[in-house]
Write a protein that holds these residues in place. Structure first.
Motif, PDB file in Angstrom:
ATOM      1  N   ASP A 397       1.089  -1.294   0.038  1.00  0.00           N
ATOM      2  CA  ASP A 397      -0.085   0.112   0.053  1.00  0.00           C
ATOM      3  C   ASP A 397       0.859   1.283  -0.029  1.00  0.00           C
ATOM      4  O   ASP A 397       0.379   2.202   0.719  1.00  0.00           O
ATOM      5  N   GLY A 442      -5.242  -2.670   7.015  1.00  0.00           N
ATOM      6  CA  GLY A 442      -5.477  -4.081   6.758  1.00  0.00           C
ATOM      7  C   GLY A 442      -4.508  -4.933   7.772  1.00  0.00           C
ATOM      8  O   GLY A 442      -4.576  -6.359   7.488  1.00  0.00           O
ATOM      9  N   VAL A 444      -1.013  -6.276   7.808  1.00  0.00           N
ATOM     10  CA  VAL A 444      -0.581  -7.159   6.949  1.00  0.00           C
ATOM     11  C   VAL A 444       0.814  -7.413   7.535  1.00  0.00           C
ATOM     12  O   VAL A 444       1.514  -6.851   8.053  1.00  0.00           O
ATOM     13  N   GLY A 465      -3.264 -10.664   5.290  1.00  0.00           N
ATOM     14  CA  GLY A 465      -4.079  -9.400   5.946  1.00  0.00           C
ATOM     15  C   GLY A 465      -4.504  -8.743   4.551  1.00  0.00           C
ATOM     16  O   GLY A 465      -4.433  -9.397   3.445  1.00  0.00           O
ATOM     17  N   ARG A 466      -5.266  -7.637   4.871  1.00  0.00           N
ATOM     18  CA  ARG A 466      -5.838  -6.975   3.699  1.00  0.00           C
ATOM     19  C   ARG A 466      -5.021  -5.753   3.208  1.00  0.00           C
ATOM     20  O   ARG A 466      -4.592  -5.088   3.798  1.00  0.00           O
ATOM     21  N   PHE A 467      -4.929  -5.730   1.711  1.00  0.00           N
ATOM     22  CA  PHE A 467      -4.201  -4.677   1.000  1.00  0.00           C
ATOM     23  C   PHE A 467      -4.801  -4.430  -0.252  1.00  0.00           C
ATOM     24  O   PHE A 467      -5.473  -5.208  -0.887  1.00  0.00           O
ATOM     25  N   ARG A 468      -4.626  -3.030  -0.683  1.00  0.00           N
ATOM     26  CA  ARG A 468      -4.979  -2.646  -1.954  1.00  0.00           C
ATOM     27  C   ARG A 468      -4.066  -2.955  -2.964  1.00  0.00           C
ATOM     28  O   ARG A 468      -4.481  -3.476  -4.000  1.00  0.00           O
TER      29      ARG A 468
END
Length: 529
Positions: A397, A442, A444, A465-468
């Protein structure tokens, strides 16, 4: 929100400082001692002729210096402190390293004139040259020059005494680390080369600091605690200098020979493990060619002092546990990996956001490299060079794995966890994860696995984890892309133009492979003949 972010950054930077750094900084800013101009103590040089470590000359004309890849002429007194020249370049002019560089004898007349000019043009306590760090290096270099058999320049001994007295009252307790070490070394040299009660007091204070700082700064695996291979090499030369001085001195300094020999052997072993086949330093944290002696010069210097350099590491996987680096060697390939803290919590000034990065040499030549260091100026280029995208690791990100800012600051910093190693069936494997991106929304966690054999390298990155967006960066040394083929699974690859900064003041065009994650797991395989 911006104000809160700035406050948070300051909090995460300052919370790690030791109490001495707070009050010593205030003292350093507020207290300005008057130079002590009393006559110098009597000179008492130890017997023998000084043996210098190999060093590239920097004085290319009577008044012309080449530092940091830039030549300039110091023609007038004001040039020692010019505001339009980089401060690091000016510091180098005040160090006087050329006095003990290769071929120094041929430049003796230049050196004598330069010392006389410095004394006349730099009044005590004024200007860049009287800051504690350049003062420390200059004291040592001037004394080495005298130990090499040169007669003192008129006014030189008096200036040395003024410098030593000034330094004694300007010790860099607010910075600690390699700066305080350099201060201590200078006091030991001054105390060893003059006689009398004042000189003994310098020596006692220097030895007290050196003993304490050696315990603090030298890790169990022989590495320097700031985790910069370049600064490690600088301090290795320092230890060898002190060993040479101690071998020639009776009394309290001679008692340090055993500890210094042991420290030097451990530091040489670490330097050997972390050097590329070209003998130069790896580019982790602040590091560049041309600042510290390369490994062959350090080994030759040690041998000249009667210290047998330790053998270089054998092929296989060697984990330098205390400092957090790993060496993996298989066939023609040598990989150096960073699973280290960015530095001591209270002193990360030379840190880069390079956790889980690596460098690769093939057939004795660097192929994949971290971006290097070309400047210490507080500017956008310094920020870029310290950032994660300038290293062979993963950016999530758009953030840096450690929050590097200003020229020498770090707020929240990444730490490596669960370091595992194994070697079987000709394949060397190293894995770890870091928590630097857990601060992102997120949360990560970046895990990396390296698998190396004689013909290929696999780099497996997993983002939990969550990432764009996320990208893995692989910077080739100039021309290095021709030595490798590669395949990518779980990502989309592109080649970009980039720069490599192998020396201060120098940037070379290079190319970079950037792999955009299409899923949480991405595998890049490099192969060679």
């Amino acid at each position: 929100m911006a104000g809160r972010n700035v406050l948070a950054r300051y909090w995460h930077t300052l919370r790690w400082l030791r109490p001495v750094q707070w009050y010593a900084r205030a003292w350093h800013r507020l207290y300005r001692p008057r130079p002590d101009l009393r006559p110098a103590p009597a000179l008492a040089l130890p017997p023998g002729r000084w043996q210098a470590c190999a060093r590239v000359p920097s004085l290319v004309g009577p008044e012309v210096f080449r530092f940091l890849s830039v030549e300039r002429r110091i023609a007038a007194a004001a040039d020692w402190n010019r505001a339009d020249w980089p401060k690091l370049w000016l510091y180098n002019a005040h160090y006087f390293d050329d006095l003990v560089a290769d071929g120094a004898e041929a430049r003796t007349q230049w050196h004598r004139a330069l010392i006389a000019r410095w004394i006349a043009e730099n009044p005590p306590g004024q200007g860049n040259g009287w800051e504690p760090y350049p003062t420390s290096l200059r004291i040592v270099n001037w004394l080495k020059w005298l130990l090499a058999g040169h007669a003192p320049v008129p006014g030189m001994l008096e200036s040395l005494a003024v410098q030593a007295r000034w330094l004694r009252r300007r010790l860099e307790h607010h910075l600690l680390g390699n700066h305080l070490w350099a201060n201590a070394k200078a006091l030991v040299f001054a105390g060893a080369c003059f006689e009398g009660d004042e000189a003994r007091a310098w020596r006692r204070k220097g030895l007290q600091l050196l003993r304490r700082e050696l315990r603090e700064q030298l890790l169990d695996d022989g590495g320097h605690f700031e985790r910069s291979p370049m600064y490690h090499a600088i301090l290795t030369e320092d230890v060898l200098d002190l060993l040479q001085l101690a071998q020639r001195m009776p009394g309290d300094l001679a008692q340090e020979v055993g500890d210094l020999r042991q420290a030097a052997a451990r530091m040489l072993a670490w330097a050997g493990a972390m050097a590329h086949p070209d003998g130069e330093v790896a580019f982790f944290n602040d590091a560049a060619f041309g600042i510290a002696p390369p490994l062959p010069a350090l080994r030759a210097y040690a041998a000249g002092l009667g210290l047998v350099p330790p053998p270089l590491p054998s092929p296989g996987l060697h984990l330098l546990q205390a400092s957090g680096y790993a060496r993996m060697q298989a066939g023609p390939a040598l990989l150096l990996a960073d699973v280290a803290p960015v530095g001591p919590d209270y002193l990360p000034g030379h840190a880069h956001a390079d956790t889980l990065s690596f460098e690769l040499s093939l057939h004795g030549r660097r192929v994949l490299v971290n971006g290097g260091t070309s400047t210490y100026e507080n500017n956008a280029e310094r920020q870029r060079q310290r950032g994660t995208a300038a290293h062979n690791t993963v950016v999530v990100d758009g953030a840096d794995s450690s929050e590097v800012w200003a020229a020498f600051r770090v707020a929240r910093r990444a730490r490596a966890h669960d370091i595992q190693r194994r070697g079987e069936d000709g394949v060397l494997s190293l894995s770890a994860w870091h928590d630097g991106y857990l601060r992102l929304p997120g949360r990560v966690r970046h895990q990396r696995v390296w698998r190396l054999d004689a013909h290929s390298l696999q780099v497996v990155d997993v983002l939990d984890g969550r990432f764009r967006e996320a990208e893995a960066h692989f910077l080739f040394a100039p021309g290095g892309e021709a030595a490798l083929g590669w395949q990518v699974e779980g990502g989309a690859a592109r080649m970009e133009e980039a720069v490599w900064c192998p020396r201060f003041g120098e940037s070379q065009p290079a190319r970079k492979l950037v792999v955009r994650f299409l899923q949480p797991r991405c595998l890049v395989t490099f192969h060679w003949d």
